[in-house]
Design a protein around this motif. Structure first.
Motif, mmCIF file in Angstrom:
data_model
loop_
_atom_site.group_PDB
_atom_site.id
_atom_site.type_symbol
_atom_site.label_atom_id
_atom_site.label_comp_id
_atom_site.label_asym_id
_atom_site.label_seq_id
_atom_site.Cartn_x
_atom_site.Cartn_y
_atom_site.Cartn_z
ATOM 1 N N ARG A 271 0.839 -1.192 0.000
ATOM 2 C CA ARG A 271 0.000 0.000 0.000
ATOM 3 C C ARG A 271 0.882 1.253 0.000
ATOM 4 N NH1 ARG A 271 -1.316 3.000 4.321
ATOM 5 N NH2 ARG A 271 -2.949 4.542 4.046
ATOM 6 N N GLY A 272 1.923 1.209 0.815
ATOM 7 C CA GLY A 272 2.853 2.347 0.865
ATOM 8 C C GLY A 272 3.487 2.613 -0.481
ATOM 9 N N ASP A 273 3.793 1.548 -1.222
ATOM 10 C CA ASP A 273 4.388 1.732 -2.550
ATOM 11 C C ASP A 273 3.437 2.474 -3.489
ATOM 12 O OD1 ASP A 273 6.820 0.643 -1.993
ATOM 13 O OD2 ASP A 273 6.299 -1.385 -2.624
ATOM 14 N N ALA B 139 -3.413 7.619 9.079
ATOM 15 C CA ALA B 139 -2.962 6.643 8.088
ATOM 16 C C ALA B 139 -1.438 6.613 8.008
ATOM 17 C CB ALA B 139 -3.564 6.971 6.722
ATOM 18 N N ASP B 140 -0.821 7.792 8.003
ATOM 19 C CA ASP B 140 0.631 7.800 7.874
ATOM 20 C C ASP B 140 1.356 7.534 9.191
ATOM 21 O OD1 ASP B 140 1.254 7.734 5.275
ATOM 22 O OD2 ASP B 140 1.697 9.858 5.013
ATOM 23 N N THR B 141 0.631 7.542 10.300
ATOM 24 C CA THR B 141 1.212 7.067 11.557
ATOM 25 C C THR B 141 1.139 5.541 11.573
ATOM 26 O OG1 THR B 141 0.376 9.049 12.633
ATOM 27 C CG2 THR B 141 1.131 7.289 14.059
ATOM 28 N N ASN B 142 -0.007 5.026 11.150
ATOM 29 C CA ASN B 142 -0.194 3.579 11.062
ATOM 30 C C ASN B 142 0.870 2.911 10.204
ATOM 31 O OD1 ASN B 142 -1.973 1.836 12.306
ATOM 32 N ND2 ASN B 142 -3.744 2.765 11.319
ATOM 33 N N VAL B 143 1.252 3.623 9.139
ATOM 34 C CA VAL B 143 2.248 3.091 8.207
ATOM 35 C C VAL B 143 3.552 2.738 8.921
ATOM 36 C CG1 VAL B 143 3.818 3.960 6.417
ATOM 37 C CG2 VAL B 143 1.366 4.056 6.063
ATOM 38 N N LEU B 144 3.824 3.444 10.032
ATOM 39 C CA LEU B 144 5.073 3.166 10.755
ATOM 40 C C LEU B 144 5.099 1.742 11.314
ATOM 41 C CD1 LEU B 144 5.611 6.529 12.657
ATOM 42 C CD2 LEU B 144 6.832 5.703 10.650
ATOM 43 N N ASN B 145 3.933 1.122 11.412
ATOM 44 C CA ASN B 145 3.893 -0.258 11.898
ATOM 45 C C ASN B 145 4.065 -1.296 10.794
ATOM 46 O OD1 ASN B 145 3.511 0.299 14.677
ATOM 47 N ND2 ASN B 145 1.374 0.831 14.238
ATOM 48 N N THR B 146 4.172 -0.839 9.540
ATOM 49 C CA THR B 146 4.382 -1.798 8.450
ATOM 50 C C THR B 146 5.855 -2.202 8.399
ATOM 51 O OG1 THR B 146 4.746 -0.040 6.839
ATOM 52 C CG2 THR B 146 2.486 -0.826 7.085
ATOM 53 N N PRO B 147 6.150 -3.331 7.729
ATOM 54 C CA PRO B 147 7.507 -3.861 7.785
ATOM 55 C C PRO B 147 8.594 -2.889 7.306
ATOM 56 C CG PRO B 147 6.034 -5.473 6.819
ATOM 57 C CD PRO B 147 5.249 -4.220 6.986
ATOM 58 N N PHE B 148 8.267 -2.003 6.364
ATOM 59 C CA PHE B 148 9.303 -1.105 5.851
ATOM 60 C C PHE B 148 9.855 -0.215 6.959
ATOM 61 C CE2 PHE B 148 10.775 2.932 4.100
ATOM 62 C CZ PHE B 148 11.758 2.486 3.218
ATOM 63 N N TRP B 149 8.953 0.323 7.805
ATOM 64 C CA TRP B 149 9.379 1.248 8.861
ATOM 65 C C TRP B 149 9.644 0.508 10.163
ATOM 66 C CZ3 TRP B 149 10.273 5.970 6.981
ATOM 67 C CH2 TRP B 149 9.613 6.346 5.818
ATOM 68 N N ASP B 150 8.802 -0.445 10.501
ATOM 69 C CA ASP B 150 8.951 -1.288 11.689
ATOM 70 C C ASP B 150 9.273 -0.487 12.947
ATOM 71 O OD1 ASP B 150 9.013 -3.470 13.263
ATOM 72 O OD2 ASP B 150 10.977 -4.197 12.601
#
Lengths: 501, 247
Positions: A271-273, B139-150
């Motif tokens: 999704r980020g991509d 949404a962009d805070t949540n993204v920090l929990n995805t594997p890219f940012w971890d």
């Protein structure tokens, strides 16, 4: 229906041409339209030099508009056709015009009305939400109540949910929103024009392009501004990228809610991509600052085209593989199948829109019925999974991702480039009306603008698809297990801020 | 099972090496604006008048980053002669005043409270309060929990109860309908606690400034320790601020 005026979307209409009917005729015409399968696009009150009026836009395969003077109270349309239920509550809350006989007349967002009339819900707003409203209760020895929110146990928007349960079984879910109410419509009607696009883009952050487009198109239609083909291509790509990113995120979240973690992690990153592709297009992950009246702020050059093309080539197979992982796992299907079903009949009654509507067998897609930008020349998506359950809503989204990708490829192959954008002052024409419609990722977004005799905005009405669809979530939960709530919720993934305005 | 393994191999290891290695954002990205203080006054005035957020002070030539939504109009209008947006995300500050800026922000790490680093440097648990924004900050805070940012690799977690938390992370302009819930949540957190205002809304009301339905400034109801500007802040901006302020 013969007394309503047929109009086009994104078409400037002189307010004098809109049929101004006696209330009884107006009411009968709307009900007649609804009886023939018509759905409500807009139905709202506005203040025209001290007189409060009502205006409605209905859709069948065409659009119809009509208006009337608002009585102090009126016999509810909802009593005869459910699809008006939210709109009537909103009219009461915003302008103090009461719908008598409405089967469940409660506040929508909990704020004082702007007409200075007596509050139809008997609130003085000194108390916190929900004021004097007693939540719906079910009584009985084995019945218990679960109350959640407004602050939730994750990074999500605020809302209050009340489940009336017997054991694990949910009889009824009551959803109380309004916590995100920040006065969007009032602002849009009162602030200088220069602030409008910024506010439109933040009506619902995940629908930045959807709402941004609706506003830009409405103003362009009113002011007679043409948009060149190149800009239309960028706008269409931006809207489809928004669709893909959100669907991917939600498919991942659906997987997480049945404790199948790997696809959730993969889709979270993917999704980020896609968000980053929006950033390539316009400098912001959500598409902020891209769509403006007259075109787009960033031209798509060869460099951006190649970046988009290459990244789509890389991501599309991954999306297919991860989707397969989710939708073909029997343990996942065990949870998705027959969970949170909204029947076609109920969907039709409450006017579900977007993928939630399509998953329940309502094929309506504004990209086909009321095409804007490049959609007229693009192939439509067809949807064959219409069981109305969580799985259907998930699968529809997967198909929409693949379809949207195809659309972007087609658009990337066209060679028209947008002309660079120059910011321009816009003067709106006097006594005019316009309604714009776009199929944003969640469904039908619509903005409506009325101007007064000086050409200033008299009424700005916004409708997010969530305004229709929250009722769908409440219906989906009937007779379900309470443990399936996260799953049902995610399968709809509705906007709190888009609803609350 | 085979599918799971196949996908795992295809996905590989994707976590970024940040902060050891920088993350470069695409050139169109609008981060910290750089102001040319020598710019022609007429150009400055034109930008200040056109700014939808009214966040440019033509006299001091400073931009209020706490209200700016990074729309890029001033850069377009001045053709880059007054304002240029850099790809720098490092915009967190410890004081509201520092956000009135010409593009130079004090190094956040040096301005953080020393006892916070000692208390929370190894483990920071935050409770998120969404208070009437547009859900983009969320949404962009949540993204920090995805594997890219971890985010968890830094010992920072978003938790499910204020009772588990060391502080609140607030997004949105705090609608009147969320005022009570915001204060109750804050009070439910045991002291010592931190308060983070994330995004233009929580700092200044953002796109909704002037609305009578919002508070519009978190600091007016609860003392804010850390400001993260942006509309919404890029995940990298949030991560940078959290790491530098607390680690």
């Amino acid at each position: 229906m013969d007394k309503l005026l047929q109009i086009g979307h994104n078409e400037k209409v002189n307010r004098a041409d809109i049929p101004h009917l006696p209330f009884d005729t107006f009411r009968r015409q709307l009900l007649e339209c609804a009886a023939q399968g018509g759905q409500v696009v807009q139905f709202f009150a506005y203040d025209d030099q001290g007189t409060i009026k009502l205006l409605a836009v209905m859709r069948t395969d065409k659009l119809y508009v009509g208006g009337c003077d608002a009585p102090d109270s009126f016999p509810s349309l909802t009593a005869e056709s459910e699809r008006f239920h939210m709109f009537e509550r909103e009219i009461g809350e915003q302008y103090g015009i009461k719908a008598e006989g409405h089967p469940w007349y409660k506040m929508v967002r909990y704020h004082a009305n702007c007409s200075g009339k007596k509050d139809v819900f008997g609130n003085d707003y000194r108390q916190d939400i929900p004021g004097n409203y007693p939540y719906f209760t079910v009584e009985g020895e084995t019945v218990h109540e679960v109350a959640v929110g407004p602050v939730h146990a994750g990074i999500i928007e605020p809302g209050h949910f009340r489940f009336q349960c017997c054991g694990e079984r949910v009889f009824h879910l009551e959803i109380q929103l309004g916590y995100q109410h920040r006065g969007v419509e009032k602002l849009l009607q009162s602030v200088p024009m220069k602030r409008l696009p910024i506010i439109a883009e933040t009506i619902a952050g995940d629908t930045t392009i959807g709402h941004g487009l609706c506003q830009a198109q409405a103003i362009e239609a009113l002011a007679g501004i043409q948009v060149d083909e190149g800009a239309k291509i960028v706008r269409t790509i931006a809207l489809e990228l928004e669709r893909i990113a959100n669907h991917i995120g939600d498919m991942g979240a659906l997987s997480l809610d049945v404790a199948f973690n790997p696809p959730a992690a993969y889709f979270g990153r993917i999704r980020g991509d896609y968000l980053n592709l929006s950033q390539v297009l316009g400098g912001n992950r959500f598409g902020r600052g891209l769509v403006r009246v007259g075109g787009v702020t960033h031209v798509m050059g060869e460099e951006q085209k190649k970046l988009l093309h290459d990244k789509l080539d890389e991501l599309t197979p991954e999306v297919e593989h991860v989707s397969k992982l989710i939708f073909f796992a029997s343990s996942v299907n065990g949870r998705f199948d027959h969970t949170g079903t909204v029947t076609t009949e109920n969907a039709e009654k409450i006017g579900l829109v977007g993928y939630a509507g399509r998953a329940s067998g309502l094929p309506y897609d504004a990209r086909i019925s009321f095409p804007t930008e490049c959609y007229k020349d693009l192939p439509a998506n067809s949807n064959g999974i219409t069981n109305g359950d969580v799985r259907s809503r998930g699968r529809v989204r997967f198909h929409e991702v693949i379809h949207a990708t195809r659309l972007i490829y087609i658009l990337l192959d066209t060679i028209i480039e947008a002309t660079p954008y120059t910011p321009q002052e816009v003067q709106l024409p006097p006594d005019s009306f316009v309604v714009s419609i776009n199929e944003a990722w969640r469904g039908e977004v619509s903005h409506c603008i009325l101007t007064d005799e000086k050409g200033t905005i008299l009424r700005y009405k916004v409708k997010d698809p969530s305004f229709h669809n929250w009722t769908g979530l409440a219906l989906a939960l009937r007779d379900e297990e309470i443990s399936d709530f996260p799953l049902c919720n995610k399968s709809f993934n509705l906007s709190y801020c888009g609803f609350d305005l | 099972m085979l599918q799971v393994i196949k996908n795992r191999l295809e996905q590989g290891y994707r976590t970024s090496k940040y902060p050891k290695e920088p993350i470069n954002l695409y050139k169109r990205f609008r981060g910290l604006p750089r102001v040319n203080t020598q710019c022609d006054a007429a150009v400055v005035k034109r930008c200040a008048d056109a700014c939808p957020q009214d966040c440019i002070d033509a006299k001091s030539r400073r931009i209020d980053l706490g209200r700016c939504v990074f729309c890029g109009l001033c850069e377009t209008l001045s053709e880059g002669k007054f304002v240029t947006f850099t790809q720098n995300c490092e915009m967190g500050t410890a004081s509201r005043d520092d956000l009135f800026s010409t593009g130079d922000l004090p190094a956040l790490a040096e301005h953080s409270k020393k006892h916070f680093k000692k208390l929370f440097g190894r483990s920071l648990q935050l409770r998120q309060i969404s208070a009437a924004g547009c859900n983009a900050c969320e949404a962009d805070t949540n993204v920090l929990n995805t594997p890219f940012w971890d985010l968890a690799r830094f010992g920072i977690l978003f938790v499910a109860s204020p009772r588990h938390a060391d502080g609140i992370h607030v997004t949105g302009p705090i609608s009147k309908n969320m005022l009570a819930a915001t204060i109750t949540t804050y009070e439910a957190i045991p002291s010592p606690k931190v308060v983070i205002a994330c995004g233009a809304c929580a700092i200044s009301g953002g796109p909704f400034y002037g609305s009578e339905d919002i508070v519009g400034d978190l600091n007016s109801i609860i003392p804010v320790d850390l400001y993260i500007p942006g509309c919404p802040p890029h995940p990298l901006a949030i991560l940078h601020a959290l790491i530098n302020y607390f680690k």
